[in-house]
Design an enzyme around this catalytic site. Structure first.
Site, PDB file in Angstrom:
ATOM      1  N   CYS A  12     -16.409 -38.078  -8.762  1.00 53.93           N
ATOM      2  CA  CYS A  12     -15.336 -37.970  -7.777  1.00 53.93           C
ATOM      3  C   CYS A  12     -14.695 -39.339  -7.535  1.00 53.93           C
ATOM      4  CB  CYS A  12     -15.837 -37.319  -6.498  1.00 53.93           C
ATOM      5  SG  CYS A  12     -14.471 -36.660  -5.517  1.00 53.93           S
TER       6      CYS A  12
ATOM      7  N   HIS B  84     -18.083 -32.734  -8.350  1.00 57.67           N
ATOM      8  CA  HIS B  84     -19.418 -33.307  -8.125  1.00 57.67           C
ATOM      9  C   HIS B  84     -20.452 -32.498  -8.907  1.00 57.67           C
ATOM     10  CE1 HIS B  84     -18.520 -36.056  -4.729  1.00 57.67           C
ATOM     11  NE2 HIS B  84     -17.570 -35.195  -4.443  1.00 57.67           N
TER      12      HIS B  84
ATOM     13  N   GLU C 252     -23.384 -33.090  -9.484  1.00 53.85           N
ATOM     14  CA  GLU C 252     -24.738 -33.179  -8.897  1.00 53.85           C
ATOM     15  C   GLU C 252     -25.077 -31.968  -8.033  1.00 53.85           C
ATOM     16  OE1 GLU C 252     -22.163 -35.147  -8.190  1.00 53.85           O
ATOM     17  OE2 GLU C 252     -22.111 -35.810  -6.096  1.00 53.85           O
TER      18      GLU C 252
HETATM   19  N1  GLN Z   1     -12.098 -40.448  -1.310  1.00 54.47           N
HETATM   20  C1  GLN Z   1     -11.752 -39.751  -2.497  1.00 54.47           C
HETATM   21  C2  GLN Z   1     -10.832 -38.573  -2.238  1.00 54.47           C
HETATM   22  O1  GLN Z   1     -10.733 -38.098  -1.138  1.00 54.47           O
HETATM   23  C3  GLN Z   1     -12.994 -39.301  -3.235  1.00 54.47           C
HETATM   24  C4  GLN Z   1     -13.794 -38.296  -2.490  1.00 54.47           C
HETATM   25  C5  GLN Z   1     -15.189 -38.127  -3.005  1.00 54.47           C
HETATM   26  O2  GLN Z   1     -15.698 -38.976  -3.709  1.00 54.47           O
HETATM   27  N2  GLN Z   1     -15.843 -37.030  -2.643  1.00 54.47           N
HETATM   28  O3  GLN Z   1     -10.188 -38.093  -3.141  1.00 54.47           O
END
Ligand code: GLN
Length: 556
Positions: A390, A514, A516
């Site tokens: 992400c 994600h 994970e």
């Molecule tokens: N801050 C980033 C976004 O909002 C990544 C978010 C995250 O890593 N879950 O896109």
């Protein structure tokens, strides 16, 4: 008997219920105990589901700070829930939904909305029966269609927030046949100075349970070591349970060993007998032992992977740590993680020296972003396997734009609103969002995988799916420029970039989702398995990526 005073109650739902409460203190591993019981029942052939009750007033975990509360766990349906749900998904190897997490906020919100719309027909709306009926209805709905539903009541018996839930539980105990309802109470046995295992806190805590009108059927004693015979008998006597129903749950090195420990104590068998389902269980020889085999397999290799983050607390990255462990189990490798504070990485990357691989996990806010970009650069330039999750995916794109395309001021508008090159930008649907709870792009989405890419070697089939929780994404205006060289977006959907990889590298991979959250001991995430494989054998990916390989010593 069932209260039929509200429109909520439907007595036809649900089947076998095992409730798990906790006493003496929080943080005893009640969730792991409950999830491990679920695993034992699954091994014996039963279809198990679980409910986690969080007695706090938040409607969900979406607005909770990872510093204080650990990671926010995301489900396929986009629900932002307590990280304990992750343990249930991992142990039971199932997919859960928002319904599997009940909070006080959720229950009250629902009841108050119904009251406002006149559903209670002018009655006085009260904790008993309206709140308790709502709680029971939610539990029964989750249980429907499964053999056994395990319900963990968060917090400790006696906490004021937990009272309505325990009252609902008391009603359950009277409504259900005795072989459909079991109450397991998890408590702590501390050592005295003289080295004796003390049962008094357990006795007091069971007294507290009884004062609510509940009688535990099983007591699980958490202790540093195995419970000795004398305290075991004492607990049985004082708490009115057979000695077979006192289960010893000592500390272990790794949570995935707990099902085996509890199996050896006869926990699974006892529960099956009490629920009247022992005859339906697979005979012991035919049980599913994949879990035990994975956990006990010898680890023949070991690697060290840096986790470059900013929330300096293990729980904030729980699913990432777990996913690494799962990949390690798959590859018989012990995966050590080196916690690296992103803010400690400046021009000097000394804190990364010697690591076999690097993960930049998810995150929000500007702090530490410079260090994360630097970590991605170090990985790319030195052939160190890299996995970006992400924010780690976004950081890899920013790094490439800055250092390879020469757009030195390129950034994400999350961190630099006025950047001349917003390679990562807010998603159009997020423009007008003001309320922070549950408003991001959340939950599972599918991406189409480009053939002959690294992603193609990792995932079976031509798509992959993962859970999202973000507001920003790759700016479509920059895709052509970004893809003109060695960087490829190897997974995308509707012009949203979901996977990134960098050619001529042993393993440089990022996911906008994600992975994970979908990793399980029995089905590890391909992205994590790929990373660990690459750390073990850096040439393994050379064929796909065109990487020609550097001696490992140079690379470090
Ligand atoms: N801050 C980033 C976004 O909002 C990544 C978010 C995250 O890593 N879950 O896109």
């Amino acid at each position: 008997m069932p209260t039929e005073s509200s429109p909520e109650y439907d007595e036809t739902l649900g089947d076998k219920f095992v409730f798990v409460t906790g006493g003496v203190m929080s943080g005893l591993g009640k969730g792991i105990t409950a999830a491990s019981l679920g695993r034992l029942l699954e091994n014996a052939g039963f279809d198990v589901t679980a409910v986690k009750i969080d007695p706090y007033l938040n409607v969900d975990a979406g607005t909770m700070n990872p510093f204080q509360h650990g990671e926010v766990y995301v489900l396929d349906d986009g629900a932002e829930v307590d990280l304990d749900l992750g343990n249930y998904e991992r142990f039971l190897d199932v997919e859960m939904t928002a319904a599997n997490n009940i909070t006080t906020g959720k229950v009250y919100q629902d009841v108050i909305e119904k009251e406002r719309s006149g559903e209670y027909l002018g009655k006085t709306v009260q904790i008993i029966p309206h709140i308790t009926d709502n709680i029971k209805k939610r539990i029964r709905e989750v249980a429907e269609g499964h053999d056994v539903c395990i319900i963990e009541v968060g917090g400790t018996v006696g906490d004021i927030e937990g009272m309505p839930f325990l009252e609902a539980l008391r009603q359950f105990q009277t409504e259900e046949a005795s072989d459909d309802f079991l109450l397991t109470h998890v408590t702590l046995l501390p050592y005295s100075e003289a080295g004796e295992q003390k049962t008094k806190p357990t006795q007091h805590s069971v007294k507290e349970v009884r004062s609510i009108g509940l009688q535990p059927d099983i007591i699980v004693g958490r202790c540093e070591d195995q419970l000795e015979e004398k305290p075991r008998e004492k607990i049985a006597l004082f708490c009115d349970v057979p000695t077979d129903a006192v289960i010893s749950n000592p500390d272990v090195d790794e949570i995935y060993e707990v099902p085996e420990v509890l199996e050896a104590e006869g926990f699974g068998e006892y529960v099956m007998e009490q629920l009247g389902i022992a005859d339906d269980a697979y005979p012991e020889d035919d049980r599913d032992y994949r879990w035990r085999d994975r956990v006990t397999a010898e680890r023949t290799d070991s690697v060290e992977i840096a986790l470059v983050g900013k929330y300096g607390m293990d729980d904030a990255y729980m699913s990432v740590y777990e996913a690494l462990r799962h990949a390690g189990m798959e590859l018989n490798t012990s995966v050590e993680t080196r916690w690296v504070h992103a803010e400690d990485i400046t021009d000097s990357v000394q804190s990364l020296t010697g690591v076999d691989g690097i993960i930049v996990p998810g995150g929000f806010g500007e702090r530490g972003v410079g260090g994360k970009i630097r970590a991605a650069q170090y990985a790319r330039e030195n052939d160190v396997p890299y996995l970006g999750l992400c924010l780690g995916f976004q950081v890899a794109v920013i790094e490439y734009a800055q250092n390879v395309l020469g757009l030195t001021a390129a950034h994400s508008t999350e961190f630099d609103e006025d950047t001349p090159h917003p390679v990562i930008d807010i998603m159009p649907e997020q423009y007008d969002v003001e309320n922070l709870g549950g408003t991001m792009r959340l939950g599972a989405y599918t991406a189409a995988i480009e053939s002959d890419s690294l992603a193609d070697t990792l995932y079976t089939g031509d798509t992959c799916e993962g859970r999202h929780r973000h507001r920003f994404e790759v700016n479509p205006d920059y895709i052509d420029r970004l893809e003109a060289g060695q960087l490829t977006f190897s997974g995308e959907m509707n012009n949203r970039m979901e996977l990134v990889e960098y050619a001529k590298h042993p393993f440089f991979f990022g996911t906008q989702f994600h992975p994970e959250y979908n990793s399980r001991p029995l089905s590890p995430s391909p992205a994590f398995v790929g990373l660990v494989t690459a750390t073990l054998d850096r040439s393994a990916y050379a064929t796909t990526t065109g990487w020609e390989g550097k001696p490992a010593a140079d690379a470090r």
